[in-house]
Design a protein around this motif. Structure first.
Motif, PDB file in Angstrom:
ATOM      1  N   THR A  40     -10.044 -17.507  -0.553  1.00 33.09           N
ATOM      2  CA  THR A  40      -8.589 -17.586  -0.448  1.00 33.09           C
ATOM      3  C   THR A  40      -8.005 -16.195  -0.263  1.00 33.09           C
ATOM      4  O   THR A  40      -7.134 -15.979   0.593  1.00 33.09           O
ATOM      5  N   ALA A  41      -8.491 -15.235  -1.041  1.00 31.97           N
ATOM      6  CA  ALA A  41      -8.020 -13.852  -0.904  1.00 31.97           C
ATOM      7  C   ALA A  41      -8.342 -13.310   0.489  1.00 31.97           C
ATOM      8  O   ALA A  41      -7.532 -12.596   1.090  1.00 31.97           O
ATOM      9  N   THR A  47      -4.172 -12.623   7.165  1.00 34.51           N
ATOM     10  CA  THR A  47      -2.837 -12.970   7.667  1.00 34.51           C
ATOM     11  C   THR A  47      -1.787 -11.941   7.255  1.00 34.51           C
ATOM     12  O   THR A  47      -0.596 -12.197   7.354  1.00 34.51           O
ATOM     13  N   THR A  48      -2.238 -10.773   6.814  1.00 36.88           N
ATOM     14  CA  THR A  48      -1.310  -9.724   6.407  1.00 36.88           C
ATOM     15  C   THR A  48      -0.754  -9.005   7.630  1.00 36.88           C
ATOM     16  O   THR A  48      -1.506  -8.596   8.510  1.00 36.88           O
ATOM     17  N   VAL A  49       0.569  -8.863   7.647  1.00 37.18           N
ATOM     18  CA  VAL A  49       1.221  -8.154   8.752  1.00 37.18           C
ATOM     19  C   VAL A  49       0.759  -6.707   8.739  1.00 37.18           C
ATOM     20  O   VAL A  49       0.516  -6.122   7.694  1.00 37.18           O
ATOM     21  N   GLN A  60       4.904 -13.471   4.695  1.00 39.06           N
ATOM     22  CA  GLN A  60       4.287 -12.351   3.990  1.00 39.06           C
ATOM     23  C   GLN A  60       4.490 -12.392   2.481  1.00 39.06           C
ATOM     24  O   GLN A  60       3.562 -12.105   1.731  1.00 39.06           O
ATOM     25  N   GLU A  61       5.653 -12.740   2.030  1.00 41.58           N
ATOM     26  CA  GLU A  61       5.883 -12.801   0.582  1.00 41.58           C
ATOM     27  C   GLU A  61       4.925 -13.800  -0.066  1.00 41.58           C
ATOM     28  O   GLU A  61       4.284 -13.507  -1.073  1.00 41.58           O
ATOM     29  N   GLN A  67      -2.461 -13.815  -2.427  1.00 43.40           N
ATOM     30  CA  GLN A  67      -3.617 -12.913  -2.483  1.00 43.40           C
ATOM     31  C   GLN A  67      -3.777 -12.343  -3.891  1.00 43.40           C
ATOM     32  O   GLN A  67      -4.900 -12.248  -4.401  1.00 43.40           O
ATOM     33  N   LYS A  68      -2.679 -11.980  -4.528  1.00 39.78           N
ATOM     34  CA  LYS A  68      -2.746 -11.474  -5.910  1.00 39.78           C
ATOM     35  C   LYS A  68      -3.275 -12.545  -6.853  1.00 39.78           C
ATOM     36  O   LYS A  68      -4.125 -12.266  -7.709  1.00 39.78           O
ATOM     37  N   LYS A  69      -2.778 -13.757  -6.704  1.00 35.23           N
ATOM     38  CA  LYS A  69      -3.243 -14.856  -7.562  1.00 35.23           C
ATOM     39  C   LYS A  69      -4.726 -15.134  -7.336  1.00 35.23           C
ATOM     40  O   LYS A  69      -5.474 -15.357  -8.288  1.00 35.23           O
ATOM     41  N   ALA A  70      -5.144 -15.127  -6.087  1.00 33.90           N
ATOM     42  CA  ALA A  70      -6.555 -15.381  -5.776  1.00 33.90           C
ATOM     43  C   ALA A  70      -7.453 -14.292  -6.367  1.00 33.90           C
ATOM     44  O   ALA A  70      -8.520 -14.589  -6.913  1.00 33.90           O
ATOM     45  N   ALA A  71      -7.024 -13.046  -6.283  1.00 30.71           N
ATOM     46  CA  ALA A  71      -7.810 -11.943  -6.848  1.00 30.71           C
ATOM     47  C   ALA A  71      -7.926 -12.092  -8.360  1.00 30.71           C
ATOM     48  O   ALA A  71      -8.999 -11.876  -8.940  1.00 30.71           O
TER      49      ALA A  71
END
Length: 129
Positions: A40-41, A47-49, A60-61, A67-71
């Protein structure tokens, strides 16, 4: 002994396939959870700009938060992986306690019960994660 997370993939798989009672299904499930969170991360990172992915700018938000949650989930699952095996090892040790006298039997039985209760914590934590 090394933590499970410190083993190579081959070492972990070999240990899982061995006649050792732990690690078992709980630790394997936690590893799978960590792998899912890692993937997921990875998708979020793709998909990061700024990496020629401007078409995802409006998301992006959400992507950064995901990404933070997945990490975080990845780290928590890796932690649970070792704690699940540790909990099982407590029960295994209790089963090896002496049982010659009534007092020893009572102490062993109490230790087994306490250990089994401890073994329920990590599966519930994995389900919550």
């Amino acid at each position: 002994m090394k933590k499970l997370a410190e083993l190579t993939t081959a070492e972990f798989v070999d240990l899982l396939a061995s006649d050792a009672p732990a690690p078992g299904g709980g630790s394997a499930a936690a590893l799978e959870g960590a792998l899912g969170a890692a993937l997921t991360a990875m998708v979020c990172g793709l998909t990061t700009v700024g990496k020629s992915k401007e078409k995802y700018a409006e998301y992006q938000e959400f992507v950064v938060e995901s990404q933070k949650k997945a990490a975080d989930l990845k780290l928590r699952f890796v932690d649970v992986m070792d704690r699940d095996t540790d909990a099982f090892n407590v029960v295994s040790a209790a089963f090896r306690m002496p049982k010659s006298t009534d007092e020893e039997k009572a102490a062993r039985s109490a230790a087994i019960q306490k250990g089994l209760e401890g073994c329920t914590a990590t599966p519930f934590e994995m389900m919550e994660l």
